[in-house]
Structure formats: C-alpha cells, structure tokens
Design an enzyme around this catalytic site. Structure first.
Site, PDB file in Angstrom:
ATOM      1  N   LYS A  75       0.757  -1.167  -0.055  1.00  0.00           N
ATOM      2  CA  LYS A  75      -0.133   0.019  -0.086  1.00  0.00           C
ATOM      3  C   LYS A  75       0.754   1.207  -0.006  1.00  0.00           C
ATOM      4  O   LYS A  75       0.327   2.409  -0.578  1.00  0.00           O
ATOM      5  CB  LYS A  75      -1.070  -0.163   1.268  1.00  0.00           C
ATOM      6  CG  LYS A  75      -2.163  -0.783   1.051  1.00  0.00           C
ATOM      7  CD  LYS A  75      -3.145  -0.685   2.285  1.00  0.00           C
ATOM      8  CE  LYS A  75      -4.448  -1.243   1.789  1.00  0.00           C
ATOM      9  NZ  LYS A  75      -5.485  -1.234   3.082  1.00  0.00           N
ATOM     10  N   ASP A 111     -10.482   3.092   1.481  1.00  0.00           N
ATOM     11  CA  ASP A 111     -10.881   2.605   2.892  1.00  0.00           C
ATOM     12  C   ASP A 111     -11.609   3.875   3.718  1.00  0.00           C
ATOM     13  O   ASP A 111     -12.611   3.591   4.384  1.00  0.00           O
ATOM     14  CB  ASP A 111      -9.725   2.356   3.552  1.00  0.00           C
ATOM     15  CG  ASP A 111      -9.032   0.848   3.108  1.00  0.00           C
ATOM     16  OD1 ASP A 111      -9.779   0.282   2.687  1.00  0.00           O
ATOM     17  OD2 ASP A 111      -7.716   0.786   3.086  1.00  0.00           O
TER      18      ASP A 111
END
Ligand code: NAD
Length: 295
Positions: A75, A111
């Site tokens: 990420k 997210d």
C-alpha cells in the site's frame, strides 16, 4: 463478462496485488458484481510482494490493465510507481486502488471513503462533528484523513504507546498542517492516558475503533475502559465486521448508542473502487446478501 458469461477478446482485467492473498474476499465481491451487471471484466488475485511490485506495475502499464487493488504489503511501496494520487491517498501516504486512465496510473485510497459512506448510509452527517478514533494503522489513517476531507471539525486520535504511536502523531500533524485549509483540528494521545480518553469520548459525537481489537484472537477484548464512558447520543462504530457485534458494540448497544460495524466500510471501499474502474455502482445489497448473510 460477455453475454455468454465467458471471457472473450474484449474482456478487461482488474486485480489485486498482495501477499498473502488466498483469504481475500475481493475477487468474489467484484466478480459477482461484474457478472450481475453484465460488465466485460474479470478480477484476479495476484500473489505480489514488494520485491515483484515494480516489474508487475510496469507489466500492467504495458498490458493496459484497467485497474487493481493494492493490499499488504504494497500500500505504501506503490506510491513512487504511480503518476498521480487522489488527495486521500496523498495525505494518507497509502493507496488501495489504482486506475489506468489512458496510460496514467492514478492511486486512490477508498478505505476512508468506504467508512464515511457507511456512516452516511446510517443517516449520520459528519460535518462539524467531533470524532475520537482509536488506532493509527492503515485503516485508522485512511479514516482520519477522509474524516478531515469530509468536514469533521475535530479528531482525537488515541493509540497504544506502541510502534504505531508515532503514526498517530504524524497523522495529526498532516491534518493540522498539510490539510489546514480544511480547518479540522487533530490531536494524538496515548490510549494509556485513560482520563483523557474518557474526557475526549465525553466531548465527541462519534467514537470509532479502527484497531483489530474485537476480532480473533481479541474477540473478548474491548478498548472502552467501562460503560460509564458511553452516553446514548454517542455514535459508536467498529471497523471489525467478524464478529458483526464486537464487545465494544455490545457495550455501546447496552448504553443505548447507535452502533455501526465494519461491514459497510468493507463493502463500500470495494464499491468505490468498482465505480472508479467501471463507472458503475456496485450492487452492494446483492453482494451483502450473497456473501455475508450468514455472519
Ligand atoms: P495495522 O496493523 O495497520 O494497524 C493496527 C492498529 O491496531 C494500530 O493502531 C495498533 O496500535 C492497534 N493495535 C493492535 N493491537 C492492539 C491492542 N491490543 N490494543 C490496542 N491497539 C492495538 O492494521 P489495519 O490494516 O489498520 O487494520 C486494523 C483492523 O481493521 C484489522 O482488524 C482489520 O481487519 C480491520 N480492517 C477493517 C476494514 C473494513 O473494511 N471493515 C478495512 C481495513 C482493516
């Protein structure tokens, strides 16, 4: 998929770059949505770690792949390989979704968007509100950044005095300095400072557990010191979704609070990525019913 339900010469590829990957729910969630809407894409999971990442991204550019999700451990490592970042990805310093726009790879972080959407779906307007967020890992960071982007006025970030505490301080600094135009005030505290924790909860509108406490192997744990911290007009959310009702949500429900578990965040972070790639809304209710009716 094509009308016949089979891959054909026009099928576009989507995927996930992560390791370990076998447990991921994303392939099922995206493929069932693509099939339901009759979209000619296929979503594959690729076992990719940091070592392979540069080669894989180069290959994905060459193959003109439409997009992919990125999960642990990629990420943050993917940032220098991309051409541009959304504000959420830039401020969070992490990407979970990449889209290929005519050869340019753009990184997004859905997210926090997924979490905030779940609150909205529960009828909660976050503008001008105060949040207390427990955690400063990947998920907590994305939530804090998106909360500031979406108009939350004040955020208190609590983290154990562990290796993530510095990140709590860093996230507060990003919000106060690099995002200062948004006028959200953020402060980092240690979770061990129980009296401050209680006082911040008392003055908050929303309390969020963004740690894994509440799921296995910590399914019997709860980070709220005692139920007297909770009042019925406090909104309590937990990003854990297995179990659906964590000990914290049980305690909050008994105190009369509105509670929200992590399922909505999980579905809507995927739904946002789906929309970025395909331009279509994911059939979220269908996915929920197909995948989560038994948990
Ligand atoms: P991470 O490893 O990046 O961060 C972990 C965080 O938990 C840190 O802040 C750490 O200090 C804290 N923590 C760990 N053990 C603790 C303890 N015993 N007491 C107090 N704090 C503790 O992890 P992450 O990627 O941010 O994920 C955190 C949790 O959120 C996981 O359980 C994950 O499954 C869940 N999650 C849910 C969604 C969703 O869509 N609902 C999305 C991402 C993550």
């Amino acid at each position: 998929m094509s009308d016949s339900g089979r891959i054909d010469g026009r099928t576009k590829l989507l995927g996930l770059l992560a390791t370990p990957i076998g447990h991921s729910l994303s392939p099922a969630m995206h493929n069932m949505s693509l099939k339901k809407l009759g979209l000619n894409y296929v979503y594959m999971a690729f076992e990719v770690g940091n070592r392979e990442l540069t080669d894989v991204v180069t290959g994905m550019r060459a193959l003109q792949i439409r997009g992919f999700n990125v999960s642990m451990p990629n990420k943050t490592k993917i940032l220098p390989l991309l051409d541009d970042l959304s504000p959420a990805a830039r401020f969070a310093g992490a990407v979970n979704t990449v889209v290929n726009e005519k050869g340019k790879l753009i990184g997004h972080n859905t997210d926090g968007i997924g979490y905030m959407y779940a609150l909205k779906e529960a009828g909660i307007d976050v503008v001008g509100k105060k949040m207390t967020i427990i955690g400063a890992g990947g998920a907590a960071t994305a939530i804090a950044i998106q909360a500031a982007l979406d108009g939350v006025a004040e955020i208190s970030i609590f983290n154990n005095n562990d290796e993530f505490f510095e990140r709590a301080v860093h996230n507060a600094r990003i919000i106060n300095e690099e995002m200062k135009d948004l006028q959200c005030k953020a402060t980092a505290y240690t979770l061990e400072d129980e009296s401050t924790f209680k006082a911040e909860i008392a003055s908050s509108d929303i309390l969020t557990n963004a740690t894994g406490v509440g799921m296995k192997p910590l399914e019997n744990s709860c980070l709220i010191p005692d139920p007297t911290c909770l009042r019925s007009d406090l909104i309590v959310s937990d990003i854990v979704y297995i179990p659906r009702k964590t000990k914290m949500l049980e305690m909050a429900e008994s105190a009369g609070c509105q509670t929200i578990n992590g399922l909505g965040m999980m579905l809507h972070q995927g739904a946002k990525a789906f929309e970025i790639w395909t331009g279509q809304k994911m059939p979220v209710e269908y996915v929920k019913q197909q995948m989560f009716s038994n948990i």
